[in-house]
Design an enzyme around this catalytic site. Structure first.
Site, PDB file in Angstrom:
ATOM      1  N   LYS A 176      -6.926   4.754   4.708  1.00 12.68           N
ATOM      2  CA  LYS A 176      -5.773   4.403   5.395  1.00 12.68           C
ATOM      3  C   LYS A 176      -4.935   5.833   5.616  1.00 12.68           C
ATOM      4  O   LYS A 176      -4.974   6.390   4.604  1.00 12.68           O
ATOM      5  CB  LYS A 176      -5.166   3.430   4.638  1.00 12.68           C
ATOM      6  CG  LYS A 176      -5.614   1.887   4.636  1.00 12.68           C
ATOM      7  CD  LYS A 176      -4.840   0.911   4.121  1.00 12.68           C
ATOM      8  CE  LYS A 176      -5.434  -0.118   3.612  1.00 12.68           C
ATOM      9  NZ  LYS A 176      -4.767  -1.435   2.869  1.00 12.68           N
ATOM     10  N   ASP A 177      -4.206   5.955   6.806  1.00 15.40           N
ATOM     11  CA  ASP A 177      -3.372   6.845   6.730  1.00 15.40           C
ATOM     12  C   ASP A 177      -2.207   6.968   5.763  1.00 15.40           C
ATOM     13  O   ASP A 177      -1.988   8.048   5.232  1.00 15.40           O
ATOM     14  CB  ASP A 177      -2.774   7.072   8.285  1.00 15.40           C
ATOM     15  CG  ASP A 177      -1.893   5.667   8.588  1.00 15.40           C
ATOM     16  OD1 ASP A 177      -0.904   5.765   7.973  1.00 15.40           O
ATOM     17  OD2 ASP A 177      -2.159   5.096   9.542  1.00 15.40           O
ATOM     18  N   ARG A 178      -1.781   5.941   5.418  1.00 17.48           N
ATOM     19  CA  ARG A 178      -0.453   5.920   4.539  1.00 17.48           C
ATOM     20  C   ARG A 178      -1.121   6.316   3.187  1.00 17.48           C
ATOM     21  O   ARG A 178      -0.173   6.873   2.199  1.00 17.48           O
ATOM     22  CB  ARG A 178       0.196   4.567   4.453  1.00 17.48           C
ATOM     23  CG  ARG A 178      -0.868   3.365   4.169  1.00 17.48           C
ATOM     24  CD  ARG A 178       0.320   2.112   4.821  1.00 17.48           C
ATOM     25  NE  ARG A 178      -0.550   0.668   4.339  1.00 17.48           N
ATOM     26  CZ  ARG A 178      -0.934   0.288   5.617  1.00 17.48           C
ATOM     27  NH1 ARG A 178      -1.271   0.885   6.708  1.00 17.48           N
ATOM     28  NH2 ARG A 178      -1.603  -1.156   5.313  1.00 17.48           N
ATOM     29  N   ASN A 237       5.787  -0.978   3.460  1.00 17.16           N
ATOM     30  CA  ASN A 237       4.810  -0.464   4.375  1.00 17.16           C
ATOM     31  C   ASN A 237       5.773  -0.134   5.696  1.00 17.16           C
ATOM     32  O   ASN A 237       5.441   0.430   6.556  1.00 17.16           O
ATOM     33  CB  ASN A 237       3.822  -1.542   4.717  1.00 17.16           C
ATOM     34  CG  ASN A 237       2.384  -1.650   3.729  1.00 17.16           C
ATOM     35  OD1 ASN A 237       2.703  -0.448   2.841  1.00 17.16           O
ATOM     36  ND2 ASN A 237       1.857  -2.328   3.561  1.00 17.16           N
ATOM     37  N   THR A 296       0.703  -1.343  -0.069  1.00 17.40           N
ATOM     38  CA  THR A 296       0.017   0.006   0.008  1.00 17.40           C
ATOM     39  C   THR A 296       0.997   1.345   0.076  1.00 17.40           C
ATOM     40  O   THR A 296       0.562   2.236  -0.805  1.00 17.40           O
ATOM     41  CB  THR A 296      -0.935   0.106   1.225  1.00 17.40           C
ATOM     42  OG1 THR A 296      -1.963  -1.227   1.199  1.00 17.40           O
ATOM     43  CG2 THR A 296      -1.858   1.346   1.342  1.00 17.40           C
TER      44      THR A 296
END
Length: 547
Positions: A162-164, A101, A80
């Site tokens: 998602k934060d990422r 990640n 991701t």
């Protein structure tokens, strides 16, 4: 859920304190006023090819524009964070610095040597699991960063599951950035007053989660996929779940089509409240839709669950685009994915892939490190690594001589395993040239080189064989991604703007080509030497600069 949230989003009144009219604009005449960058997490080109004829809503609309069905997250680390780091930067992980990640930094004074891709480990108390969220590790600017520098009135906004996803697509200079933290939508941005639209969307989600949800009706096209498949590794059968859940069940809310509906509602609310796309400058909103990824991990990619998800996201995107249409916004959309994914091996075998299998549960950095320690009489972890593949780091607490011995023994152990395709050392990767050929022609070392960073990468990297599923214990997730094989690398890349003619393309391109193409569409100059991608000449209405 879908109708309630999108109706609520459309009803949000503009708040003057949040709306930011553009000033000192330098936008090119005829350029779109809003760039909508959509990433559907784990939406492989295989899924797009399979469902494209029957997705007639939002994805169907985008399929009437310029369609590259052979887009590639060309690097090896198909996860991701690296994937999202390519979409709006024009750069591969070898340049963005986002190699995975998670990676390991043994110089850390904290006991946790792991580093999460969108944390700032300098923050007191941050760890790779309980982390501060930050773009600290992203080494390059995003399109939104560059645009804000060029057009002082431009806004750069991100909303994601998602934060990422939100961090890597918006970059270092966002005006608003909101993402799901497991309970609600939050931001890492200090000093930002929560917009009314965000407060309303958060409340709408809370109200929805507080209600029981009956199982969804199964469309006729999904019914042949509704077969329960027993799986190895301790988990329950998958394939026929229809997303019924009890009130308060946040886990199953996230692993359902409701999740992306909530994310799109929040994005629509912010567009309306901030009046994005209605100033003199071009604005950017990046939207990371994570439901497909969570569903793929939880149930696999070829059951009724994914079928329901894709029909739902197609309807939700249709509603979202109609809302933008109703506001008279001149917008341009790009849709892609951060990576693809493969189905569960148990179903793949039934569908004609006899070699599909789950990884050996003992093929991990921890277990191989322990075996090497016993073999060589060493102490300590010997190896750091995140599971059975990817970057592996030799313990720096060992003497240089013991590090060399441990590295050689560990590489030999991995290479001897029948589920390992190959191993590359950091020396091999450092010596390799960055690939320049079309991504469908890359060798394994080309793919691994595109993910290599000399500061952050491991001492060696392990690549598993094709059709080996890296999930051995299935009590939580049943499938994942991250391999160099095309089911994880190949993703759709769709460009759409009102008035475009349909253009279906089979040529192979990279996700790093998205940013320079969008930049050309809005007249933003980009230093070609600072990125890996190239402007795509086949997108109608985009005039690429001379190379």
């Amino acid at each position: 859920m879908r109708k309630v949230l999108l109706a609520a989003a459309a009803a949000i009144a503009v708040t003057p304190a949040c709306a930011q009219p553009a000033v000192q604009a330098t936008a090119v005449p005829g350029a779109p006023k809003l760039i909508v960058a959509l990433s559907i997490d784990q939406f492989s080109a295989d899924l797009y090819d399979e469902y494209r004829p029957v997705l007639l809503g939002g994805i169907g609309r985008l399929s009437q524009g310029t369609v590259f069905r052979n887009g590639y997250q060309s690097h090896n680390a198909t996860e991701t964070c690296p994937g999202h780091s390519t979409i709006m930067t024009g750069s591969r992980p070898s340049r963005t610095g986002i190699i995975a990640n998670y990676w390991y930094d043994q110089s850390q004074t904290r006991s946790d040597k792991g580093v999460y891709c969108s944390e700032d480990e300098r923050v007191a108390g941050s760890s790779s699991t309980a982390y501060s969220v930050s773009p600290y590790h992203l080494r390059v600017p995003t399109l939104g960063d560059l645009l804000k520098n060029a057009q002082s009135g431009s806004r750069n906004v991100a909303v994601a599951g998602k934060d990422r996803s939100a961090v890597m697509m918006s970059g270092h200079h966002a005006d608003q950035r909101w993402y799901w933290d497991g309970k609600t939508f939050v931001t890492d941005m200090t000093g930002v007053v929560m917009p009314r639209s965000v407060a309303a969307a958060k409340q709408a989600v809370s109200n929805a989660v507080a209600q029981d949800r009956p199982a969804l009706e199964l469309p006729a096209l999904c019914q042949p996929k509704a077969t329960a498949i027993p799986i190895e590794g301790g988990g329950a059968p998958v394939g026929a779940n229809r997303f019924g859940r009890k009130a308060g069940d946040l886990k199953n809310f996230r692993a359902s089509p409701e999740f992306d509906g909530a994310t799109l509602a929040l994005a629509a609310s912010l567009i309306e409240e901030m009046q994005l796309g209605r100033g003199a400058s071009t604005d950017v909103i990046s939207i990371g839709l994570s439901g497909t990824d969570v569903i793929g991990h939880t149930y696999g990619t070829e059951g009724a669950e994914m079928c329901l998800q894709l029909f739902s996201i197609d309807r939700d995107l249709g509603d979202f685009f109609r809302l933008l249409d109703s506001k008279g916004i001149d917008y341009m959309v790009v849709l892609t994915a951060d990576h693809g994914g493969q189905d569960i091996p148990e179903r793949k075998r039934l569908h004609g892939t006899p070699g599909a299998a789950r990884v050996d549960a003992k093929l991990t950095a921890k277990d191989v490190g322990a075996a090497v320690a016993a073999q060589l009489g060493l102490k300590g972890p010997v190896l750091y690594g995140d599971g059975s593949f990817g970057d592996m780091y030799v313990d720096r607490a060992l003497s240089p001589a013991d590090q060399a011995r441990a590295k050689a023994a560990a590489i030999a152990a991995f290479k001897a395993h029948p589920q390992v395709e190959t191993v590359f050392t950091r020396e091999q990767l450092a010596a390799a040239a960055s690939p320049t050929s079309p991504p469908n022609e890359w060798s394994l070392i080309d793919k691994a080189r595109a993910s290599f960073d000399p500061e952050r990468s491991g001492d060696f990297i392990v690549l598993l064989k094709r059709d080996v599923n890296p999930v051995a214990v299935t009590t939580s997730y049943v499938a994942t991604h991250g391999s160099p094989w095309d089911y994880d690398r190949r993703v759709p890349i769709l460009f759409w703007r009102r008035g475009m003619s349909q253009n279906l393309r089979n040529d192979s391109i990279e996700t790093v080509d998205i940013m320079p193409t969008l930049a050309a569409a809005i007249g933003l100059a980009v230093d070609q030497k600072s990125i890996d991608g190239e402007c795509l000449t086949g997108v109608q209405g985009v005039n690429c600069p001379a190379r």
